[in-house]
Enzyme design. Structure first.
Site, PDB file in Angstrom:
ATOM      1  N   GLU A   1     -15.032  -3.804 -14.218  1.00 44.99           N
ATOM      2  CA  GLU A   1     -15.875  -2.779 -14.820  1.00 44.99           C
ATOM      3  C   GLU A   1     -15.015  -1.588 -15.230  1.00 44.99           C
ATOM      4  OE1 GLU A   1     -19.198  -1.801 -12.338  1.00 44.99           O
ATOM      5  OE2 GLU A   1     -20.194  -3.712 -12.697  1.00 44.99           O
TER       6      GLU A   1
ATOM      7  N   HIS B   1     -25.031   6.871 -18.248  1.00 48.03           N
ATOM      8  CA  HIS B   1     -24.561   5.508 -18.467  1.00 48.03           C
ATOM      9  C   HIS B   1     -24.484   5.259 -19.960  1.00 48.03           C
ATOM     10  CE1 HIS B   1     -24.178   1.168 -18.335  1.00 48.03           C
ATOM     11  NE2 HIS B   1     -24.006   1.252 -17.026  1.00 48.03           N
TER      12      HIS B   1
ATOM     13  N   ARG C   1     -16.995   6.356 -17.702  1.00 47.66           N
ATOM     14  CA  ARG C   1     -18.311   6.418 -18.327  1.00 47.66           C
ATOM     15  C   ARG C   1     -18.536   7.693 -19.152  1.00 47.66           C
ATOM     16  NH1 ARG C   1     -22.090   3.823 -13.486  1.00 47.66           N
ATOM     17  NH2 ARG C   1     -21.635   1.657 -13.994  1.00 47.66           N
TER      18      ARG C   1
ATOM     19  N   HIS D   1     -28.000   8.390 -15.452  1.00 51.28           N
ATOM     20  CA  HIS D   1     -27.851   7.202 -14.606  1.00 51.28           C
ATOM     21  C   HIS D   1     -27.629   7.548 -13.144  1.00 51.28           C
ATOM     22  CE1 HIS D   1     -27.037   3.075 -13.612  1.00 51.28           C
ATOM     23  NE2 HIS D   1     -25.765   3.291 -13.331  1.00 51.28           N
TER      24      HIS D   1
ATOM     25  N   ARG E   1     -18.787   9.273 -10.983  1.00 52.53           N
ATOM     26  CA  ARG E   1     -18.739   8.108 -10.093  1.00 52.53           C
ATOM     27  C   ARG E   1     -18.008   6.943 -10.744  1.00 52.53           C
ATOM     28  NH1 ARG E   1     -22.108   3.454  -9.598  1.00 52.53           N
ATOM     29  NH2 ARG E   1     -23.436   4.259 -11.252  1.00 52.53           N
TER      30      ARG E   1
END
Length: 525
Positions: A112, A228, A274, A331, A366
């Protein structure tokens, strides 16, 4: 009125992990305002990050977490949680949680964004949260009582002893019930529903964070909202999350002319952190371009991502065309109730775990798939702390408290208006001008006084009050932080300012005007 050894508000990964790890001699009560399967955790498509691959090491995971968090992280907390990750995964796997694995029983690892190695453990392809929740529910013992559809709206604090002793909750019929406990745990999630575009469940409206703030607990890092990059976008509305794992498997972001939009933006391209990807998509959309996730390079997409396939099918997206229309949306909240790595807040006997807490693990942004990990860790560690403490006898003086109820009606805006304004003025790109406009709008509702009169409010008004108060905390913090870092981007201060801001937290504490000097300065302007 009821009394428990441990009272848990919320029913996500952190809450159920804690409950399952508590000793059977503890009387445990879980309360959730909807049903147990509507938590954000249940919707989680992504997985859990853990350095268990042959080429991986916790040091690499640690470095990736700090880089994604733009070094605003609490490094000791990062080290403790990241080092424990492989053990937490193996414990659940051995107990029977069905993570995806090969024919020899080896866990399959995905990639990811912002990770330097394949280290994402999944369950059911893109249904990790659902699989974990269902597993943890099977681990709950007879000493655990779960009640659904109770809206907890206020913490009861013994001001003389400076400790939390219970909560107030409303049932569906509007009746108020008091729940007292030796240990009160908030596992209520973040506040994603403050924004018109969000991946969050409808119940995630900042309740626990605002309750803790109104009770006098420290709240930190509220300006750091993770957007997100890829929510399914159909007819002007977001319909659900398209996991980052899709880009991890080779999908790329393109505009309507099939031009890759992440080329030249970041070395990781479509797997950049992100906030970088979200801002890039946002810039393209502001220019009038539509953005798609090109999945044509992914073989057997339907088998690899069954939940996303179903989501697309339900919204008439033809996957054979190889493109999924996407837009960024709120998100995850990196901030929340300020706690240590276990979950202890600044108020005695009050704890916060999961997204409702701010441990410092995530910093300013995060790292993908670190959230379920944090919930598992905090749940386990807090259980170990509570398990060794002696049980206390129910204090009879608390159980006879009577609270007069006066019906209240307040002039409050509709939720859609708030969500639209937060997306526009306190969203992916912010500025002093936009934040000042939003703060002035929020100031008109008299939230300080309303926060003292919650008993007489309807559940609908309580939701609005919590959302407006959380919005104000975010707006004020975003106005104060005069730099861009992680999930907080200021167009008038577009660069990180390590000299003045790298490790500095904006901390709010309502009682006694104990907010730190940064907050006092902001509120005075």
């Amino acid at each position: 009125m009821t009394y428990s050894d441990v009272l848990i508000i919320g029913s996500g990964i952190a809450a159920l992990q804690l409950a399952s790890q508590l000793s059977q001699d503890k009387n445990v009560r879980i309360i959730t305002k909807s049903t147990v399967r509507t938590a954000n955790s249940y919707l989680a498509q992504g997985g859990i990050a853990a350095a268990i691959g042959k080429e991986d090491h916790p040091d690499k995971h640690h470095t990736d977490t700090l880089e994604a968090g733009r070094f605003h992280n609490h490094e000791e907390t990062v080290r403790k949680i990241i080092d424990e990750a492989p053990k937490l995964i193996q414990e659940m796997y051995k107990k029977g949680c069905h993570f995806d694995h090969d024919s020899e029983g080896n866990l399959l690892l995905g990639m990811e964004g912002a990770h330097s190695e394949k280290r994402i453990v999944h369950g059911g392809g893109d249904a990790t949260g659902k699989r974990m929740i269902e597993f943890l529910l099977t681990q709950l013992k007879a000493n655990i009582f779960l009640e659904e559809n109770i809206y907890v709206y206020e913490l009861i604090v013994d001001e003389k002893q400076e400790k939390c002793i219970g909560v107030k909750g409303k049932r569906l019929d509007g009746s108020i019930e008091y729940f007292f406990a030796q240990h009160i745990v908030l596992a209520t999630g973040g506040c994603g529903q403050l924004y018109s575009f969000t991946s969050n469940a409808e119940t995630v409206t900042g309740d626990g964070i605002v309750m803790a703030y109104l009770a006098g607990a420290e709240i930190a890092d509220m300006e750091f909202i993770q957007f997100h990059p890829t929510l399914l976008y159909v007819n002007g509305e977001t319909k659900g999350l398209v996991s980052e794992a899709v880009r991890g498997e080779g999908a790329i972001l393109v505009d309507e002319n099939d031009v890759p939009i992440m080329e030249g933006v970041h070395p990781y391209k479509d797997l950049a952190p992100r906030h970088v990807v979200s801002q890039t998509i946002y810039e393209n959309i502001k220019k009038g371009k539509q953005v798609f996730l090109d999945i044509s390079n992914i073989k057997n997409f339907e088998n690899r991502f069954p939940s996303i396939t179903l989501l697309c099918t339900q919204n008439d997206i033809k996957l054979k065309d190889g493109k999924i229309p996407v837009v960024p949306g709120s998100h995850f909240l990196m901030g929340g109730i300020k706690t240590d790595f276990i979950g202890r807040s600044s108020i005695k006997n009050l704890y916060a775990i999961g997204e409702a807490s701010c441990t410092g693990l995530h910093g300013a942004n995060r790292l993908a798939s670190n959230s379920l990990l944090e919930g598992l860790y905090q749940g386990k560690m807090l259980a170990e702390l509570i398990n060794v403490e002696d049980r206390a006898n129910p204090p009879q003086e608390y159980l006879t408290i009577v609270y007069p109820v006066v019906k209240k009606q307040h002039h409050l805006p509709d939720i859609v208006t708030l969500q639209t304004r937060m997306m526009e003025y306190v969203g992916i790109v912010r500025s002093k001008e936009s934040l000042t406009v939003q703060r002035k709008w929020l100031d008109q509702f008299g939230l300080k006084q309303i926060g003292r009169e919650l008993d007489g409010c309807s559940s609908e008004d309580l939701t609005k009050i919590f959302m407006l108060t959380a919005a104000k905390l975010i707006t004020n913090a975003a106005l104060l932080r005069t730099e861009s870092r992680g999930g907080h981007f200021r167009s008038d201060y577009p660069f990180e300012d390590d000299l003045n801001w790298c490790k500095k937290q904006i901390v709010y504490q309502r009682q006694g005007e104990k907010s730190n000097e940064y907050v006092k300065a902001a509120l005075a302007n």
